[in-house]
Design an enzyme around this catalytic site. Structure first.
Site, mmCIF file in Angstrom:
data_model
loop_
_atom_site.group_PDB
_atom_site.id
_atom_site.type_symbol
_atom_site.label_atom_id
_atom_site.label_comp_id
_atom_site.label_asym_id
_atom_site.label_seq_id
_atom_site.Cartn_x
_atom_site.Cartn_y
_atom_site.Cartn_z
ATOM 1 N N CYS A 62 0.543 -1.150 -0.312
ATOM 2 C CA CYS A 62 0.023 0.756 0.088
ATOM 3 C C CYS A 62 0.422 0.749 -0.064
ATOM 4 C CB CYS A 62 -0.493 -0.074 1.167
ATOM 5 S SG CYS A 62 -1.716 -1.073 1.545
ATOM 6 N N GLY B 200 1.292 -0.554 -5.060
ATOM 7 C CA GLY B 200 -0.096 -1.333 -4.923
ATOM 8 C C GLY B 200 -0.391 -1.042 -6.216
ATOM 9 N N ASN C 281 -1.520 1.938 5.902
ATOM 10 C CA ASN C 281 -0.472 1.001 4.971
ATOM 11 C C ASN C 281 0.174 -0.239 6.262
ATOM 12 O OD1 ASN C 281 3.180 2.136 3.951
ATOM 13 N ND2 ASN C 281 1.552 -0.238 4.143
ATOM 14 N N GLY C 282 -0.169 -1.041 6.092
ATOM 15 C CA GLY C 282 0.655 -1.915 6.968
ATOM 16 C C GLY C 282 -0.584 -3.285 7.141
ATOM 17 N N TYR D 187 14.400 -2.889 -0.998
ATOM 18 C CA TYR D 187 13.641 -2.592 -2.356
ATOM 19 C C TYR D 187 12.399 -2.762 -2.574
ATOM 20 C CZ TYR D 187 10.548 -5.427 -6.005
ATOM 21 O OH TYR D 187 9.662 -5.408 -6.812
#
Ligand code: SF4
Length: 489
Positions: A16, A42, A117-118, A257
Site C-alpha cells: 500500500c 500497490g 499502509n501496513g 527493495y
C-alpha cells in the site's frame, strides 16, 4: 490465465501507499498525482476521498491510477480542499472493490475516512470480539477494525477515541484519517511502515514516500515519528505521542527493495543505501569476473556499488522492455516460458564468452533467478555468479508485505549450496545481516541491534502475532475460521 508482471511475481510486494493533503485547491488532483508516484507500492486498486467543507465524496477503482484518476470528470466528482488517497496491493481481505481504500464511515461524530499502509496482526481476534458485540462489517479489510474500535470507544473526543482504538491494535500501521475537523496522520509505535510529512505553501501533505512530495512540488519536512500522531486542524498542527517511549523498528526491506531509489526513508537516501549495500556485497563476496550486470531495475544501484568497489566494469547485460502492458494473457503451457522474455532480454553481444556477476536485490521463490541464469547461459555467458543484495529471505512478513508462505521461500527450504544448484549458477552468495546493517551506517551501534525490523531475514518479529499464533493452535482455529467465513459472506 491472466498475470501481471510475469517477472516481478517472484518479488515480495509492498501492498500500500497513502497520500493526504489538507487545505489546498484541487486537493483530489494533487492526491491523484501523489498516488501516481506511489504506484509501485500497490497496483490492484486505488481510491480517493475528498471533503468539500460540507460533504465527503469518494471514488474507488480497480487497477492503476492512470486510466482511473486522470479524467476531468473523476477529479471534478471529488471537490474540496482536503483529500486522502490510497493505492493498494491486497495482503489482507479479498481483492474486491469493497476493500479498496480509503474506507469511509459515518460515525456519531460525523464522516471518518481512513487510508492504511501496513497490517494489523490481531485483526481477526479484534473482529471476532466486535462482531460478538454487534458490529456489522462491510469489508474483509483489517483496517475496518479500526473504524469499529473508534465507533465503539467510550472516550469523548474523536482524538481520544482514535488513540483508544490504536492502543488495542498490534502490528504495523501508517494511517491517514480525514474528518470534518481535519486530518490525523500516525505511525505505529515501532514505525514499521514509513510515513513522511511535507509542505506546499501553507498546506500540509502526508505520504508514504518522499517521491510523492516531489511530484507535487512540495518540500519534505520530516518523517512522522514512530508512535506519533500529527493532527492538522484549522490550519494548526499539533503532535501527540500517546504510546510512551519505544525503540523504533522500521522495515529494513524498504531500503533493500520496496521504496523507490529516489526516496528518502527515515532520513537516508534509498539510492545511497543500495549502492553501499552493493559495495558491502563486493567486499564480503568477491569473485573473479569480466562484468557486473544488474537484474533490472531493482538490482541496479547495488550492482553499481558492487562494480565500483570491485573495479569490475558495470554493464547492462539484461535489457528491460518498458512497453509491456500490465496485464499479459499467457499462452498455453508450451510457450509459457517465453513470457519471461517479454520483459527482460539478454544483451547477447555483451554477454557472449564473458564471466558475469549478476546482482539482484533478493530471492523469494527462486523462479526468476533460475530463468535469468538460464537466459545468460543461452546468451553465451562462460560463468554466471549470482550475488544477492540482502540476506536469505527465510521468514514471512506479517506487517503488510505480500510474502509467500514460509514453505515456499526458497531459502527456507534449501541451504545456499542447494539454492545455487537450483538456479544453476556457478556460485551464489548473499549479503550478511551484519553487512546490511553496515550499509545502513548502523555498524557502530551493534549493542543496540536490531534498529530495524529484519524479521524476514532473522525471524525476530518485533510485535506479537496474535492471529498467526492462534491459527497455529487448533483450539483457536475454529473460532478464527468462523470469523473469516462471516467476513467473506
Ligand atoms: Fe519489512 Fe521483512 Fe519486517 Fe516485513 S518482516 S516489515 S518485509 S523487514
Amino acid at each position: 490465465m491472466l498475470t501481471t508482471h510475469p517477472y516481478d511475481d517472484d518479488k515480495l510486494r509492498e501492498e500500500c501507499g497513502v497520500f493526504g493533503v489538507a487545505d489546498v485547491s484541487d486537493a483530489a488532483a494533487m492526491v491523484a498525482l501523489g498516488l501516481h508516484a506511489l504506484q509501485h507500492r500497490g497496483q490492484e486498486g486505488a481510491g480517493i476521498v475528498s471533503f468539500d467543507g460540507a460533504e465527503f465524496h469518494n471514488h474507488r477503482a480497480a487497477g492503476h491510477i492512470a486510466g482511473n484518476f486522470d479524467s476531468e470528470e473523476v477529479i471534478a466528482s471529488l471537490p474540496g480542499r482536503s483529500a486522502i488517497g490510497h493505492t493498494r496491493y491486497s495482503t489482507h481481505g479479498e481483492s474486491g472493490l469493497r476493500n479498496v481504500q480509503p474506507l469511509f464511515a459515518e460515525l456519531a461524530s460525523g464522516g471518518f475516512a481512513i487510508a492504511h499502509n501496513g497490517n494489523i496482526s490481531n485483526a481477526m481476534a479484534l473482529r471476532r470480539d466486535l462482531v460478538n458485540r454487534g458490529s456489522i462489517f462491510q469489508s474483509t479489510s483489517d483496517t475496518e477494525v479500526i473504524i469499529h474500535l473508534v465507533a465503539t470507544s467510550s472516550y469523548r473526543t474523536l482524538l481520544d477515541k482514535f488513540i483508544d482504538a490504536l492502543k488495542q491494535v498490534e502490528g504495523a500501521y501508517s494511517l491517514i484519517t480525514m474528518t470534518p475537523r481535519g486530518m490525523i496522520a500516525c505511525r505505529d509505535p515501532l514505525g514499521i511502515r514509513p510515513l513522511v510529512m511535507g509542505k506546499l505553501g501553507d498546506s500540509i501533505i502526508f505520504a508514504s514516500e518522499t517521491v510523492a512530495l516531489d511530484i507535487v512540488g512540495a518540500d519534505y519536512v520530516r518523517s512522522v515519528d514512530p508512535g506519533e500522531l500529527v493532527v492538522v486542524e484549522g490550519g494548526k498542527i499539533t503532535s501527540h505521542r500517546p504510546f510512551g517511549e519505544n525503540r523504533p523498528r522500521p522495515c529494513i526491506f524498504e531500503h533493500v527493495y520496496f521504496s523507490r531509489p529516489d526516496s528518502i526513508v527515515d532520513g537516508s537516501s534509498v539510492y545511497g543505501v543500495r549502492k553501499a549495500i552493493g559495495a558491502e556485497l563486493a567486499r564480503e563476496n568477491p569473485v573473479e569476473a569480466d562484468i557486473v550486470i544488474p537484474v533490472p531495475d531493482s538490482g541496479t544501484p547495488a550492482a553499481l556499488g558492487y562494480a565500483e568497489e570491485s573495479g569490475i566494469p558495470f554493464e547492462l547485460g539484461i535489457i528491460r522492455s518498458h512497453y509491456i502492458g500490465r496485464t499479459f494473457i499467457q499462452p498455453g503451457d508450451g510457450v509459457r516460458h517465453l513470457g519471461v522474455k517479454l520483459k527482460h532480454n539478454a544483451n547477447k553481444p555483451l554477454v557472449n564468452g564473458k564471466r558475469i556477476i549478476l546482482v539482484d536485490d533478493s530471492i523469494v521463490r527462486g523462479t526468476t533467478s533460475l530463468k535469468i541464469v538460464q537466459m545468460m547461459r543461452e546468451a553465451g555467458a562462460r560463468e554466471v555468479h549470482m550475488r544477492i543484495a540482502s540476506p536469505p529471505t527465510r521468514h514471512s512478513c506479517f506487517y503488510g508485505v505480500d510474502t509467500p508462505e514460509k514453505s515456499k521461500l526458497l531459502a527456507n527450504r534449501k541451504t545456499i549450496e542447494e539454492m545455487q544448484d537450483f538456479i544453476h549458477a556457478d556460485s551464489l552468495d548473499f549479503l550478511t545481516i551484519d553487512g546490511l546493517y553496515r550499509a545502513l551506517g548502523e555498524a557502530n551501534r551493534r549493542d543496540e541491534r536490531p534498529q530495524y525490523c529484519d524479521a524476514c531475514f532473522t525471524g525476530d518479529y518485533p510485535t506479537r502475532l496474535t492471529d498467526h499464533d492462534a491459527l497455529e493452535r487448533p483450539d483457536q482455529l475454529t473460532l478464527l475460521n468462523a470469523v473469516e467465513t462471516e467476513a467473506a459472506e
